[in-house]
Design a protein around this motif. Structure first.
Motif, short mmCIF file in Angstrom:
data_model
loop_
_atom_site.label_atom_id
_atom_site.label_comp_id
_atom_site.label_asym_id
_atom_site.label_seq_id
_atom_site.Cartn_x
_atom_site.Cartn_y
_atom_site.Cartn_z
N ALA A 1 2.26 -49.61 -2.29
CA ALA A 1 2.29 -50.09 -3.80
C ALA A 1 3.42 -50.43 -3.62
CB ALA A 1 1.91 -47.87 -3.77
N ALA B 1 -2.78 -49.59 -8.38
CA ALA B 1 -3.94 -48.74 -9.36
C ALA B 1 -4.97 -48.59 -8.83
CB ALA B 1 -3.71 -48.77 -10.19
N SER C 1 -4.95 -46.40 -4.28
CA SER C 1 -5.51 -45.11 -4.61
C SER C 1 -5.43 -44.04 -3.50
CB SER C 1 -6.56 -46.04 -6.01
OG SER C 1 -7.91 -45.34 -5.23
#
Length: 230
Positions: free
Chosen positions: A63, A188, A192
């Motif tokens: 991320a 996102a 996740s």
């Protein structure tokens, strides 16, 4: 091509990226150690095996560096178009395709390498810290760590590919906010973490997003000769 990549590295002085990656790695290690410890005490984070630790570490590392990659795209590609300095590059007796390809290759390589190093460092430090100050209720051995190297490499390749997805949104209006904002959407979706099933561990999905990123890069390079840079 290699010479063009070297010139891009000198031009943009990527020391800030290296420092940022190092700082992010250190902070992430501290936050994971603290966060996992608190979450386990509160029963908010089910961890049944060492693989869960590596999944969590991998999700956070990927991320961070997908967002970092969007910053690189904004700085190395989008701002060149926005400020029209790309016109100077296009005036050189070098193919436009090679110029843009060298930029995207630099971004992809930096993302892959720093993602690999950061993931390895965070996982290694977490394992060492856990050995002296138990954080998770099970042991993380050196053999388990070595066994995870293949996954680290595979997911780093996939993430390096999907990190190019923001290029599409940035190139539409030469927008830096759109480039970075779209990377947050990618994060996102792709990173996740929600046990027992998470998209971050579903490799076909990860490779699919990497293919999308690769396709965006391909069409950007292919169409560059016919596009107006102004």
């Amino acid at each position: 091509m290699l010479q063009l990549i070297k010139l891009e590295m000198k031009k943009f002085n990527l020391g800030w990226y290296v420092k940022g990656a190092l700082i992010a790695t250190i902070i992430l290690t501290a936050l994971l150690c603290f966060g996992v410890s608190i979450a386990l005490k509160e029963n908010d984070l089910p961890m049944l095996a060492y693989q869960d630790v590596y999944v969590l570490i991998g999700a956070n590392v990927r991320a961070i560096f997908i967002v970092f990659a969007s910053v690189l795209i904004a700085k190395i590609v989008i701002e060149e178009y926005k400020n029209k300095t790309i016109l100077v590059l296009f005036s050189y007796p070098v193919s436009r395709k090679k110029l843009i390809a060298s930029k995207l290759m630099l971004i992809t390589l930096l993302t892959f390498i720093t993602m690999m190093l950061s993931n390895t460092i965070v996982a290694g430090l977490f394992s060492i810290i856990n050995a002296y100050f138990p954080i998770v209720p099970f042991e993380i051995t050196g053999n388990q760590f070595i066994g995870e190297i293949t996954n680290i490499v595979l997911f780093a390749i996939a993430s390096a590919g999907m990190s190019l997805i923001p290029l599409y949104f940035g190139m539409r209006n030469y927008s830096v906010p759109a480039t970075i904002g779209s990377s947050l959407i990618v994060v996102a979706i792709a990173c996740s973490y929600n046990p027992p099933f998470s998209l971050v561990t579903f490799i076909p999905f990860q490779l699919g997003l990497a293919a999308v990123g690769g396709a965006i890069a391909y069409f950007t390079i292919r169409n560059i000769e016919n596009e107006d840079a102004i």
